[in-house]
Design an enzyme around this catalytic site. Structure first.
Site, PDB file in Angstrom:
ATOM      1  N   ASN A   7     -24.549  43.746 -51.502  1.00  0.00           N
ATOM      2  CA  ASN A   7     -24.718  43.175 -52.831  1.00  0.00           C
ATOM      3  C   ASN A   7     -25.813  42.129 -52.708  1.00  0.00           C
ATOM      4  O   ASN A   7     -25.594  41.024 -52.230  1.00  0.00           O
ATOM      5  CB  ASN A   7     -23.391  42.554 -53.273  1.00  0.00           C
ATOM      6  N   LYS A  14     -24.614  39.566 -49.929  1.00  0.00           N
ATOM      7  CA  LYS A  14     -23.216  39.704 -49.517  1.00  0.00           C
ATOM      8  C   LYS A  14     -23.054  41.093 -48.936  1.00  0.00           C
ATOM      9  O   LYS A  14     -23.687  42.040 -49.416  1.00  0.00           O
ATOM     10  CB  LYS A  14     -22.302  39.626 -50.757  1.00  0.00           C
ATOM     11  N   ARG A  99     -24.963  47.745 -54.492  1.00  0.00           N
ATOM     12  CA  ARG A  99     -24.643  47.384 -55.864  1.00  0.00           C
ATOM     13  C   ARG A  99     -25.955  47.222 -56.624  1.00  0.00           C
ATOM     14  O   ARG A  99     -26.830  46.444 -56.208  1.00  0.00           O
ATOM     15  CB  ARG A  99     -23.874  46.068 -55.897  1.00  0.00           C
ATOM     16  N   HIS A 189     -20.276  44.425 -65.051  1.00  0.00           N
ATOM     17  CA  HIS A 189     -18.954  44.352 -64.397  1.00  0.00           C
ATOM     18  C   HIS A 189     -18.233  45.700 -64.455  1.00  0.00           C
ATOM     19  O   HIS A 189     -17.008  45.762 -64.333  1.00  0.00           O
ATOM     20  CB  HIS A 189     -18.020  43.316 -65.078  1.00  0.00           C
ATOM     21  N   ARG A 250     -23.245  30.543 -68.182  1.00  0.00           N
ATOM     22  CA  ARG A 250     -23.860  31.261 -69.313  1.00  0.00           C
ATOM     23  C   ARG A 250     -23.099  30.968 -70.603  1.00  0.00           C
ATOM     24  O   ARG A 250     -21.881  30.869 -70.610  1.00  0.00           O
ATOM     25  CB  ARG A 250     -23.841  32.776 -69.074  1.00  0.00           C
ATOM     26  N   GLY A 341     -11.994  35.712 -60.260  1.00  0.00           N
ATOM     27  CA  GLY A 341     -11.470  34.477 -59.654  1.00  0.00           C
ATOM     28  C   GLY A 341     -10.523  33.705 -60.558  1.00  0.00           C
ATOM     29  O   GLY A 341      -9.472  33.242 -60.120  1.00  0.00           O
ATOM     30  N   ILE A 342     -10.872  33.560 -61.842  1.00  0.00           N
ATOM     31  CA  ILE A 342     -10.017  32.813 -62.772  1.00  0.00           C
ATOM     32  C   ILE A 342      -8.834  33.690 -63.202  1.00  0.00           C
ATOM     33  O   ILE A 342      -7.675  33.262 -63.161  1.00  0.00           O
ATOM     34  CB  ILE A 342     -10.820  32.356 -64.012  1.00  0.00           C
ATOM     35  N   GLU A 395     -14.601  45.288 -56.018  1.00  0.00           N
ATOM     36  CA  GLU A 395     -15.793  46.081 -56.351  1.00  0.00           C
ATOM     37  C   GLU A 395     -16.385  46.728 -55.104  1.00  0.00           C
ATOM     38  O   GLU A 395     -16.882  47.847 -55.158  1.00  0.00           O
ATOM     39  CB  GLU A 395     -16.836  45.177 -57.022  1.00  0.00           C
TER      40      GLU A 395
END
Ligand code: AMP
Length: 413
Positions: A7, A14, A99, A189, A250, A341-342, A395
């Site tokens: 990625n 990553k 990706r 996503h 954003r 994450g959230i 992912e």
């Protein structure tokens, strides 16, 4: 088969090494062998490398570009001391999955890379000037090292959304803008939304055609997706990842006239305004503190910080508005899935999102909600009409699996 998943971002890289093949996919027995991250490429980089079952190695080194970053990873793979199970050298890597953020209208599924596919990805740069060039750097660097000796696949963030109907993907601007320049909603996503819908299907023993859910990816980037009969029918991100929900940095949705207004009032160029909307807005812009939801929650709870509380309220409010609108789009929605994450880790944010939605058939069991952070499961009450699922996304696993399917020339889901 060991797949190197890459990625590649503008200043970061990553990666994961995942052992998988068609049999392992069928038995859900594929496994991660290693992972890592090289940040701040172009200066003194921070490098994290981790073989599973071993502690992470952290160090800094000057890494000038993506080619040097991949060289660094290759050196680590070739070092037997690294302790990557079943991987002694580069020869034990059998394919690479990349990706790719934007596949435009051209790419509706993951695909094996060849020269003409790389040219088509280059053609999408216009649509994603921030992302695709960085993704391509990863492809070029791998090609320089491996040549044609290893199959490479491209997995697109946009591909899952190719099933959106035209009334969902077209903007109400002159149609010629779509015809001439392909200005439309693409959505992102997609790999994450596709993965959690697939996990939901398995956990509920459903056929793909029976999956009717709203998927909420809430991380540093955030998007929501309406999934009908297992396919995406609408999503909040647009031609670029700027549209939709409030994100870490954003803005998400806003009146397009704000751009011109800010150029006039503040003397910014259009590029500067766009950069503010992408990099200095969202949770960071409102709180004036950070883009990190964990820290914002801490500030709100411990210091009663007004702007931190406001950032959470605006974030949650926007999610609730979209849930309402997607419930009216789907024919027979069965669940809302939280990921990212959230979404995976914050029972607090999940609880705020689901609050007082009884009239829509949404009822959260707060004890179950608290117990779910980081795990998969349903936190709806028995009388809730909709399931409320937490499903950690993966992912990289989906990229590795699609790479295997591309190499085996299997039909892609
Ligand atoms: P991601 O981009 O998916 O890695 O998500 C990053 C976001 O998840 C950041 O805003 C983190 O603060 C947030 N996050 C991670 N863990 C928690 C948590 N326990 N509570 C609230 N937010 C979290």
């Amino acid at each position: 088969m060991n797949v190197l998943v890459l990625n590649s971002g503008s200043s970061s890289l990553k990666f994961q090494i995942i052992q998988t093949d068609l049999e392992l996919i069928a038995s859900n027995a594929d496994r991660r062998l290693a992972s890592g991250l090289i940040e701040r490429i172009g200066s003194e980089s921070i490098i994290t490398l981790k073989a599973e079952e071993k502690p992470a190695l952290k160090k800094t080194a000057p890494i000038r570009n993506h080619r040097m970053a991949i060289d660094h990873i290759v050196k680590w793979i070739n070092n037997k001391e690294s302790g990557i199970a079943g991987v002694q050298s580069l020869r034990d890597i059998h394919a690479v999955g990349h990706r790719i953020v934007h596949g435009g209208e051209k790419f509706t599924h993951s695909t094996l890379l060849d020269e003409s596919i790389v040219r088509d990805i280059q053609d999408c740069i216009d649509l994603a000037p921030l992302h695709n060039p960085a993704n391509l750097k990863g492809i070029y660097a791998i090609h320089e090292i491996f040549g044609d000796s290893i199959p490479q696949a491209a997995v697109f963030d946009t591909a899952f959304h190719h099933t959106m109907p035209d009334h969902a993907y077209l903007y109400a601007i002159p149609y010629a803008m779509y015809r001439r320049h392909k200005v439309r909603r693409y959505g992102f996503h997609g790999t994450s939304h596709r993965y959690v819908a697939y996990r939901y299907r398995l956990m509920n023993n459903l056929q793909k055609k029976d999956v009717n859910v709203i998927s909420l990816h809430l991380g540093n980037g955030c998007s929501i997706c309406a999934i009908q009969n297992g396919v995406s029918v609408d999503t909040s991100m647009g031609m670029t990842p700027l549209e939709g929900l409030v994100m870490g940095t954003r803005s998400g949705d806003l009146d397009a006239a704000v751009l011109q207004f800010l150029t006039l009032k503040e003397g910014f160029s259009l590029a500067e305004v766009e950069s503010i909307l992408n990099k200095q807005s969202g949770l960071l812009g409102i709180s004036g503190l950070t883009n990190d939801m964990r820290e914002i929650i801490e500030e709100a709870k411990e210091n009663d910080d007004r702007r931190a509380k406001l950032a959470i309220s605006i974030f949650v409010y926007r999610v609730r508005k979209y849930i309402g609108s997607y419930l009216s789009v789907l024919k027979n929605p069965a669940a809302i899935i939280f990921t990212g994450g959230i979404g995976e880790n914050s029972d607090y944010v999940r609880s705020l999102i689901c609050k007082d939605m009884h009239f829509l058939g949404v009822k959260a069991d707060e004890d179950k909600n608290k117990a779910l952070n980081g795990n998969a499961g349903d936190f709806a009450t028995d009388s809730s009409k909709l399931g409320l699922w937490v499903i950690p996304t993966n992912e990289e696993l989906l990229i590795a699996r699609d790479t295997v399917r591309c190499v085996a020339r299997q039909e892609l889901p």
